[in-house]
Motif scaffolding. Structure first.
Motif, PDB file in Angstrom:
ATOM      1  N   ASN A  86       0.840  -1.201   0.000  1.00  0.00           N
ATOM      2  CA  ASN A  86       0.000   0.000   0.000  1.00  0.00           C
ATOM      3  C   ASN A  86       0.884   1.265   0.000  1.00  0.00           C
ATOM      4  OD1 ASN A  86      -2.306   1.574   0.106  1.00  0.00           O
ATOM      5  ND2 ASN A  86      -2.829   1.067   2.229  1.00  0.00           N
ATOM      6  N   ARG A  87       1.895   1.273   0.869  1.00  0.00           N
ATOM      7  CA  ARG A  87       2.746   2.470   0.967  1.00  0.00           C
ATOM      8  C   ARG A  87       3.591   2.686  -0.289  1.00  0.00           C
ATOM      9  NH1 ARG A  87       3.910   1.594   6.841  1.00  0.00           N
ATOM     10  NH2 ARG A  87       6.034   1.061   6.234  1.00  0.00           N
ATOM     11  N   ASN A  88       3.924   1.579  -0.980  1.00  0.00           N
ATOM     12  CA  ASN A  88       4.741   1.710  -2.190  1.00  0.00           C
ATOM     13  C   ASN A  88       4.056   2.575  -3.252  1.00  0.00           C
ATOM     14  OD1 ASN A  88       6.979   0.860  -4.060  1.00  0.00           O
ATOM     15  ND2 ASN A  88       5.248  -0.047  -5.153  1.00  0.00           N
ATOM     16  N   VAL A  89       2.721   2.688  -3.167  1.00  0.00           N
ATOM     17  CA  VAL A  89       2.037   3.523  -4.163  1.00  0.00           C
ATOM     18  C   VAL A  89       2.557   4.967  -4.094  1.00  0.00           C
ATOM     19  CG1 VAL A  89      -0.015   4.363  -2.877  1.00  0.00           C
ATOM     20  CG2 VAL A  89      -0.222   3.793  -5.282  1.00  0.00           C
ATOM     21  N   LEU A  90       2.950   5.410  -2.886  1.00  0.00           N
ATOM     22  CA  LEU A  90       3.438   6.790  -2.755  1.00  0.00           C
ATOM     23  C   LEU A  90       4.818   6.946  -3.407  1.00  0.00           C
ATOM     24  CD1 LEU A  90       2.328   7.658   0.897  1.00  0.00           C
ATOM     25  CD2 LEU A  90       1.145   8.139  -1.263  1.00  0.00           C
ATOM     26  N   ASP A 148       6.602  11.667   1.996  1.00  0.00           N
ATOM     27  CA  ASP A 148       7.511  10.935   2.877  1.00  0.00           C
ATOM     28  C   ASP A 148       6.774   9.645   3.273  1.00  0.00           C
ATOM     29  OD1 ASP A 148       9.001   9.865   4.884  1.00  0.00           O
ATOM     30  OD2 ASP A 148       9.215  11.727   6.031  1.00  0.00           O
ATOM     31  N   VAL A 149       7.148   8.552   2.644  1.00  0.00           N
ATOM     32  CA  VAL A 149       6.400   7.292   2.753  1.00  0.00           C
ATOM     33  C   VAL A 149       6.287   6.830   4.210  1.00  0.00           C
ATOM     34  CG1 VAL A 149       6.357   4.881   1.999  1.00  0.00           C
ATOM     35  CG2 VAL A 149       7.086   6.659   0.415  1.00  0.00           C
ATOM     36  N   ASP A 150       7.325   7.094   5.005  1.00  0.00           N
ATOM     37  CA  ASP A 150       7.324   6.640   6.403  1.00  0.00           C
ATOM     38  C   ASP A 150       6.279   7.366   7.245  1.00  0.00           C
ATOM     39  OD1 ASP A 150       9.343   4.914   5.823  1.00  0.00           O
ATOM     40  OD2 ASP A 150      10.932   6.336   6.397  1.00  0.00           O
ATOM     41  N   GLU A 177     -11.816  -1.812   2.096  1.00  0.00           N
ATOM     42  CA  GLU A 177     -11.197  -0.536   1.696  1.00  0.00           C
ATOM     43  C   GLU A 177      -9.773  -0.500   2.213  1.00  0.00           C
ATOM     44  OE1 GLU A 177     -13.412   2.928   2.840  1.00  0.00           O
ATOM     45  OE2 GLU A 177     -15.304   2.112   2.062  1.00  0.00           O
ATOM     46  N   MET A 178      -8.872  -0.025   1.398  1.00  0.00           N
ATOM     47  CA  MET A 178      -7.506   0.237   1.856  1.00  0.00           C
ATOM     48  C   MET A 178      -7.273   1.741   1.770  1.00  0.00           C
ATOM     49  SD  MET A 178      -4.991  -2.899   0.983  1.00  0.00           S
ATOM     50  CE  MET A 178      -4.266  -2.208  -0.458  1.00  0.00           C
ATOM     51  N   HIS A 179      -6.626   2.243   2.811  1.00  0.00           N
ATOM     52  CA  HIS A 179      -6.301   3.673   2.884  1.00  0.00           C
ATOM     53  C   HIS A 179      -4.879   3.825   3.384  1.00  0.00           C
ATOM     54  CE1 HIS A 179     -10.657   4.999   2.834  1.00  0.00           C
ATOM     55  NE2 HIS A 179     -10.795   3.749   3.227  1.00  0.00           N
ATOM     56  N   LEU A 180      -4.314   5.006   3.162  1.00  0.00           N
ATOM     57  CA  LEU A 180      -3.076   5.417   3.815  1.00  0.00           C
ATOM     58  C   LEU A 180      -3.433   6.578   4.722  1.00  0.00           C
ATOM     59  CD1 LEU A 180      -0.737   5.112   0.726  1.00  0.00           C
ATOM     60  CD2 LEU A 180      -0.532   3.792   2.851  1.00  0.00           C
ATOM     61  N   GLU A 181      -2.988   6.492   5.974  1.00  0.00           N
ATOM     62  CA  GLU A 181      -3.384   7.493   6.969  1.00  0.00           C
ATOM     63  C   GLU A 181      -2.157   8.284   7.416  1.00  0.00           C
ATOM     64  OE1 GLU A 181      -6.326   6.243   9.972  1.00  0.00           O
ATOM     65  OE2 GLU A 181      -4.854   6.989  11.419  1.00  0.00           O
ATOM     66  N   ALA A 182      -2.284   9.610   7.417  1.00  0.00           N
ATOM     67  CA  ALA A 182      -1.147  10.473   7.778  1.00  0.00           C
ATOM     68  C   ALA A 182      -0.830  10.328   9.264  1.00  0.00           C
ATOM     69  CB  ALA A 182      -1.478  11.923   7.438  1.00  0.00           C
ATOM     70  N   VAL A 183       0.447  10.065   9.549  1.00  0.00           N
ATOM     71  CA  VAL A 183       0.901   9.924  10.939  1.00  0.00           C
ATOM     72  C   VAL A 183       1.000  11.310  11.585  1.00  0.00           C
ATOM     73  CG1 VAL A 183       2.902   9.208  12.338  1.00  0.00           C
ATOM     74  CG2 VAL A 183       2.175   7.816  10.389  1.00  0.00           C
ATOM     75  N   ALA A 184       1.299  12.329  10.778  1.00  0.00           N
ATOM     76  CA  ALA A 184       1.465  13.695  11.298  1.00  0.00           C
ATOM     77  C   ALA A 184       0.985  14.684  10.238  1.00  0.00           C
ATOM     78  CB  ALA A 184       2.937  13.944  11.606  1.00  0.00           C
ATOM     79  N   ASP A 185       0.801  15.944  10.633  1.00  0.00           N
ATOM     80  CA  ASP A 185       0.471  16.981   9.648  1.00  0.00           C
ATOM     81  C   ASP A 185       1.623  17.070   8.641  1.00  0.00           C
ATOM     82  OD1 ASP A 185      -1.622  17.440  11.319  1.00  0.00           O
ATOM     83  OD2 ASP A 185      -0.961  19.418  12.014  1.00  0.00           O
ATOM     84  N   SER A 186       1.275  17.310   7.387  1.00  0.00           N
ATOM     85  CA  SER A 186       2.360  17.458   6.396  1.00  0.00           C
ATOM     86  C   SER A 186       1.872  18.327   5.248  1.00  0.00           C
ATOM     87  CB  SER A 186       2.789  16.088   5.850  1.00  0.00           C
ATOM     88  OG  SER A 186       1.741  15.507   5.111  1.00  0.00           O
ATOM     89  N   HIS A 187       2.831  18.828   4.481  1.00  0.00           N
ATOM     90  CA  HIS A 187       2.482  19.507   3.239  1.00  0.00           C
ATOM     91  C   HIS A 187       3.201  18.782   2.115  1.00  0.00           C
ATOM     92  CE1 HIS A 187       0.661  23.133   1.381  1.00  0.00           C
ATOM     93  NE2 HIS A 187       1.382  22.652   0.394  1.00  0.00           N
ATOM     94  N   VAL A 188       2.439  18.245   1.194  1.00  0.00           N
ATOM     95  CA  VAL A 188       3.025  17.487   0.088  1.00  0.00           C
ATOM     96  C   VAL A 188       3.012  18.385  -1.146  1.00  0.00           C
ATOM     97  CG1 VAL A 188       2.796  15.427  -1.352  1.00  0.00           C
ATOM     98  CG2 VAL A 188       2.225  15.309   1.069  1.00  0.00           C
TER      99      VAL A 188
END
Ligand SMILES: C[S@@+](CC[C@H](N)C(=O)[O-])C[C@H]1O[C@@H](n2cnc3c(N)ncnc32)[C@H](O)[C@@H]1O
Length: 305
Positions: A203-207, A219-221, A237-248
Motif C-alpha cells: 500500500n505504501r509503495n504507491v506513494l 515521505d512514505v514513512d 477498503e484500503m487507505h493510507l493514513e497520515a501519521v502527522a500533519d504534512s504539506h506534500v
C-alpha cells in the motif's frame, strides 16, 4: 473522463478525501510485493482460486475447449495463465498488464514453458480500452480475468469493463473470471492486513511510485496502512493514513494533509454470486456456469454471450 496520468493523480490527490487509483500500485516493486502477498497465509484468494481451477480442471477444460486465443487482463506473473494453458492448450496468448517489465518477464516464462504457444505481452492501462494487435484471431477468444480484480472497480465501472470484455469476443467466445465472495469479516480483514506487513508495504509503495510519476515529495514513512470491511458497500477498503500533519508538493501544486487524514487507495468489492451473474447478464453474458469451493469463499465463473 480520460485524463493524462499526471492530471489523473493530482486530481485524485486534491479531492477530499484524497484518492489514488489502485492501478498505480503496480510498478516493478508493486508487482513483486503483490506476488509476495499471494503467498501469505492470510491471503486466501490466490490459493483458493488456484485450487478451484485444479479441482474442476476437467469440467473447465470441457467448457472452454482447446485451441483458443487466451486474453488475460491484469496478467501479472501469468501464474494462473500457466495453469490454464496446461488445461486448455490455447493456440495464442495475449497478456495485458499495466506493469510493463514485470509482464514481459512473465510472458517470456510462458514462452519458455510452451514453445508452441504464440505468447504476446501487451503493456497498457486496460481501463482506457484494450486494443489487441490486428493479427490476433477474432474467433475463438477466451478472456481470462482471475484474482477477483473486477472487485477493484465500483459497480458501474465493473459493468462497463465487463461490457468491454464482451466487445473483445465474438459470439463463439467466452469469459473466465474469478470472484471473491462475501465471508467472515475477520477472514477478509486479515487478508488485507497481514501480520508480516507485506500488504502495508504494498500500500505504501504507491506513494513511492506516485513520487516518481508526478515528482511529488511524499515521505512514505509518514503514512500508515489501514484496511477494513465496509459493510454497507460490501467492500474491503484500503487507505493510507497520515501519521502527522504534512504539506506534500508536486510541480504545479500541492496540498496539506492533517494527522489522521486518509488517502483512499483501493476497494475490493465482495459480490454474492447471484449479484455478480446478474451483472454479467447486463454486460451481455447471458449464460454463466460457476464453480465454488466447499467453504463458498471464491467462485470461478465461465460466461458466454
Ligand atoms: C490483483 S493483481 C492480479 C494478478 C493476477 N491476475 C492474479 O490473479 O494473481 C492485479 C493485476 O492487474 C494489473 N493491473 C492493475 N490495474 C491495471 C490496469 N488499469 N490495466 C492493466 N493492468 C492493470 C496489475 O499490474 C496486476 O498485475
Amino acid at each position: 473522463m480520460l485524463m493524462p496520468r499526471h492530471t489523473d493523480i493530482t486530481h485524485g490527490l486534491t479531492q477530499r478525501p484524497a484518492r489514488i487509483s489502485p492501478k498505480y500500485f503496480y510498478d516493478q516493486q508493486g508487482s513483486q510485493l503483490f506476488e509476495a502477498i499471494t503467498r501469505l497465509p492470510e491471503y486466501y484468494p490466490t490459493r483458493t482460486e488456484t485450487a478451484l481451477m485444479q479441482a474442476h480442471a476437467h469440467s473447465i477444460a470441457g467448457v472452454v475447449g482447446p485451441g483458443r486465443t487466451l486474453i488475460e487482463l491484469g496478467a501479472g506473473n501469468c501464474q494462473k495463465a500457466r495453469t490454464l494453458c496446461r488445461l486448455v492448450q490455447p493456440a495464442c496468448f495475449v497478456g495485458v498488464d499495466i506493469s510493463a517489465d514485470f509482464l514481459e518477464q512473465a510472458v517470456q516464462g510462458l514462452r519458455d514453458e510452451f514453445p508452441a504457444l504464440d505468447a504476446r505481452a501487451l503493456a497498457g492501462d486496460m481501463t482506457l480500452g484494450v486494443a489487441l494487435p490486428e493479427d490476433i484471431p477474432r474467433t475463438g477468444r477466451l478472456v481470462f480475468y482471475p484474482g477477483s480484480s473486477i472487485g477493484n472497480f465500483d459497480p458501474p465501472h465493473a459493468l462497463g469493463l465487463l461490457a468491454h470484455m464482451r466487445e473483445l469476443i465474438d459470439d463463439d467466445g467466452g469469459l473466465l473470471i474469478g470472484i471473491d465472495l462475501p465471508k467472515d469479516v475477520a477472514v477478509l480483514e486479515a487478508a488485507y492486513d497481514d501480520a508480516a506487513g507485506v500488504t502495508a508495504a504494498f500500500n505504501r509503495n504507491v506513494l513511492t511510485h506516485v513520487n516518481r510519476l508526478i515528482g511529488s515529495d511524499f515521505d512514505v514513512d509518514q503514512w500508515q496502512h489501514r484496511a477494513f470491511f465496509n459493510h454497507q458497500e460490501s467492500r474491503i477498503e484500503m487507505h493510507l493514513e497520515a501519521v502527522a500533519d504534512s504539506h506534500v508538493r508536486w510541480p504545479g501544486g500541492g496540498r496539506r494533509f492533517e494527522q489522521g487524514e486518509r488517502i483512499h487507495t483501493e476497494n475490493s468489492y465482495k459480490y454474492p454470486l447471484s449479484v455478480f451473474t446478474a451483472m454479467l447478464a447486463r454486460a451481455g453474458f447471458a449464460q454463466a456456469q460457476a464453480w465454488t469451493d466447499e467453504r463458498g469463499w471464491f467462485a470461478v465463473v465461465h460466461a458466454r454471450p
